[in-house]
Write a protein that holds these residues in place. Sequence first.
Motif, mmCIF file in Angstrom:
data_model
loop_
_atom_site.group_PDB
_atom_site.id
_atom_site.type_symbol
_atom_site.label_atom_id
_atom_site.label_comp_id
_atom_site.label_asym_id
_atom_site.label_seq_id
_atom_site.Cartn_x
_atom_site.Cartn_y
_atom_site.Cartn_z
ATOM 1 N N ASP A 81 24.037 51.484 2.035
ATOM 2 C CA ASP A 81 23.640 51.016 3.362
ATOM 3 C C ASP A 81 24.863 50.710 4.232
ATOM 4 N N GLU A 82 25.841 50.023 3.659
ATOM 5 C CA GLU A 82 27.070 49.718 4.396
ATOM 6 C C GLU A 82 27.782 51.004 4.800
ATOM 7 N N TYR A 83 27.828 51.956 3.882
ATOM 8 C CA TYR A 83 28.529 53.210 4.156
ATOM 9 C C TYR A 83 27.860 53.997 5.276
ATOM 10 N N ILE A 84 26.549 54.078 5.243
ATOM 11 C CA ILE A 84 25.816 54.822 6.273
ATOM 12 C C ILE A 84 26.105 54.222 7.656
ATOM 13 N N GLU A 85 26.050 52.909 7.764
ATOM 14 C CA GLU A 85 26.324 52.248 9.048
ATOM 15 C C GLU A 85 27.774 52.458 9.478
ATOM 16 N N TRP A 86 28.699 52.321 8.560
ATOM 17 C CA TRP A 86 30.131 52.507 8.831
ATOM 18 C C TRP A 86 30.398 53.939 9.284
ATOM 19 N N SER A 87 29.799 54.878 8.580
ATOM 20 C CA SER A 87 30.011 56.303 8.867
ATOM 21 C C SER A 87 29.529 56.666 10.278
ATOM 22 N N LYS A 88 28.436 56.046 10.715
ATOM 23 C CA LYS A 88 27.915 56.325 12.062
ATOM 24 C C LYS A 88 28.895 55.882 13.139
ATOM 25 N N LYS A 89 29.685 54.847 12.860
ATOM 26 C CA LYS A 89 30.623 54.293 13.844
ATOM 27 C C LYS A 89 31.936 55.059 13.877
ATOM 28 N N MET A 90 32.191 55.856 12.872
ATOM 29 C CA MET A 90 33.486 56.559 12.765
ATOM 30 C C MET A 90 33.516 57.787 13.638
#
Length: 170
Positions: free
Chosen positions: A161-170
């Motif tokens: 979940d953290e990765y998916i959210e982080w990836s969207k911001k990159m």
Amino acid sequence: MYTIISGTNRADSHTLRMAKKYREIFQQKGIHAGLLSLEGMNLLKRDAAFEKIEKEIIIPTTDFIILSPEYNGSFPGVLKLLFDTSESHKIWWNKRALLTGISSGRAGNLRGMDHLTGVLNYLKITVHPNKLPISQIYKICDGEGNLTDEETIHAIHQQIDEYIEWSKKM
């Protein structure tokens, strides 16, 4: 495009079983994630089979989820060969990665994930800071190798979940 890499060529590995569990969790979240197993791959030479993997999987992937077992305090050489056999390091540039370490010991391949992070950073891959060490793999799986430990399953969901959210911001 998400691709999960099982970072060992050992047959019947816990790493591949965990990679399949990650793929299942991504599917539960409505996200397709491909699976690349290094089992049976010959990475000692660049051939048509490798070029096909490079063209169909590595180049289109933007996000790699790499599961790496601990081999002698680091990560498997076959995983390093995956990067080294590539024709151009540029195909890895400006992508993202999430790392999970798998070990039968108590550290969950923390050192190996640090080594792998160094290699990935050299290839200009940004690594998510939540690197999940999964320790004592034999104690948290049943007789068939299926993950049964609820705390670990919860930690994987949180990491993804953290990765998916982080990836969207990159």
